[in-house]
Design an enzyme around this catalytic site. Structure first.
Site, PDB file in Angstrom:
ATOM      1  N   GLU A 115      -3.188   7.663  -4.130  1.00 31.27           N
ATOM      2  CA  GLU A 115      -3.457   6.157  -3.298  1.00 31.27           C
ATOM      3  C   GLU A 115      -3.308   5.219  -4.378  1.00 31.27           C
ATOM      4  O   GLU A 115      -4.098   5.265  -5.279  1.00 31.27           O
ATOM      5  CB  GLU A 115      -4.860   6.365  -2.839  1.00 31.27           C
TER       6      GLU A 115
ATOM      7  N   TYR B 128       0.863  -1.132  -0.144  1.00 32.47           N
ATOM      8  CA  TYR B 128      -0.067   0.089   0.003  1.00 32.47           C
ATOM      9  C   TYR B 128       0.982   1.302   0.175  1.00 32.47           C
ATOM     10  O   TYR B 128       1.874   1.160   0.648  1.00 32.47           O
ATOM     11  CB  TYR B 128      -0.891  -0.082   1.018  1.00 32.47           C
TER      12      TYR B 128
END
Length: 396
Positions: free
Chosen positions: A206, A118
């Site tokens: 993101e 992530y």
């Protein structure tokens, strides 16, 4: 401003971030052509069909599927295009899918272990520095990781006046446990991602997951981007990516009229000049026993045209039981606003719900007199306390 995944990846690619090959399609037939094109370009025999909406969690709602044949591509695209996709971020009403992205499958076997990470880039408002937030636990809800295993969440703060330094990118790659070719690829990925964030004046990039392939390439398999609308004048090409079908129609209409509008769930519509005063007005509505139905800032130059546009937008909400107009006459005179309210009311016609107009500042008394003598179902107020009491009466 939010953009679609396929648009975000086109930006990433411009900045040197590796992304899987893929193209957008509006129909199942187009999706099939895209799949065939990808087969020729990359040799892929599997494809990922991904719904394009402005929301995360698409896979959980059935909006991301793997196709193992051309027939699957057509069938899955047919299922996804037109569906009302419900995810944790869309709410119960969901969003209608109008297009899909068909992407090459990069989860192919090889000598090295595949891995998902992530990574996001955003502003740390507490320190005034940009921040890379990253974790070894990619491909899942980062909120859940932060709650259950916070030690797996890392942060790297970057001074925007200096930019990202080589040692910082290497530290990110090291903390993610990469080595060899994958380490070098991750360093390049981090630098390129940060440069894309800064270069586009974004509020957030993101990537979940950042994917390490079986041959140690590092790429953005998914991408969610939020851009600073105030900076879009510097990025005409990105501004053109706006998809109004993904936005609230009323907010789109308000934007076209030059109004700042956000719909809320309450019963009192409010129209104010100035964002700070709008926030105070919403607090006042709560204290009077109501709930604000919207945030609506008509700006410093409120006139009959903007007031009428504001009225029409607020009245589209069936939950609104009263309207409070709260104007401070600094840049604009209160008597001018009052005349604008009267003119707008007459143009719209019979308004069934009570309207309270609170005017304070230059020519406030003259403005109140215009309202009171208009013969319309509009009540004037000068103080906040008086306005709050009249809102309470209107809701009774």
């Amino acid at each position: 401003m939010n953009i679609h995944e396929y648009q975000a990846k086109s930006i990433l690619k411009e900045y040197g971030v590796k992304v899987p090959a893929g193209y957008v399609a509006d129909t199942p037939e187009e999706a099939v052509e895209v799949a065939k094109k990808l087969n020729k370009e990359t040799g892929t025999k599997f494809w990922v069909v991904k719904a394009q909406i402005h929301a995360g969690g698409r896979g959980k709602g059935g909006g991301v599927k793997v196709a193992k044949s051309i027939e699957d591509v057509k069938s899955l695209s047919n299922d996804i295009i037109g569906m009302q996709l419900i995810t944790p971020q869309t709410g119960a009403e969901g969003k209608k899918v109008l297009k899909v992205m068909v992407q090459e499958d990069v989860y192919y076997p090889g000598e090295s272990e595949i891995k998902e990470y992530y990574m996001s880039v955003l502003l740390n408002r507490a320190t005034g520095k940009n921040m890379i937030m990253y974790s070894t636990e990619g491909g899942m809800d980062i909120e859940e990781v932060a709650e259950k295993t916070p030690e797996l969440i890392f942060q790297e703060e970057i001074d925007p006046s200096v930019g990202i330094q080589g040692f910082q990118a290497r530290r990110v790659a090291f903390n993610l446990g990469t080595s060899g070719k994958a380490f070098k690829e991750m360093v390049k990925f981090v630098v390129s991602l940060y440069n894309a964030y800064v270069g586009t004046d974004s509020e957030m990039f993101e990537i979940n997951p950042v994917f390490k392939t079986s041959d140690d390439q590092v790429m953005a398999v998914d991408a969610k981007v939020s851009l600073d609308e105030s900076a879009l004048y510097r990025h005409k090409d990105i501004a053109a990516m706006r998809d109004v079908t993904e936005e609230d129609p009323t907010e789109v209409e308000a934007s076209a009229a030059g109004l700042n509008y956000v719909k809320l769930d309450g019963n009192v519509g409010c129209m104010v000049n100035g964002a700070g005063l709008a926030m105070a007005t919403m607090d006042m509505i709560k204290l009077s026993g109501g709930d604000p139905a919207n945030f609506l800032d008509v700006g410093g130059g409120a006139n009959a045209t903007t007031v009428e546009a504001g009225f029409r937008i607020i009245l589209k909400d069936p939950n609104v039981k009263a309207i409070l107009i709260n104007v401070f006459g600094g840049i604009v005179r209160c008597d001018r606003v009052a005349n604008g309210v009267v003119e707008a009311y007459k143009n719209i016609g019979d308004i069934k719900i009570p309207i309270i107009v609170r005017l304070q500042g230059t020519n406030a008394e003259e403005g109140a007199k215009i309202i009171d003598e208009s013969g319309l179902k509009v009540t004037s107020a000068i103080t906040l306390k008086e306005a709050a009491e009249k809102v309470k009466i209107a809701l009774a």
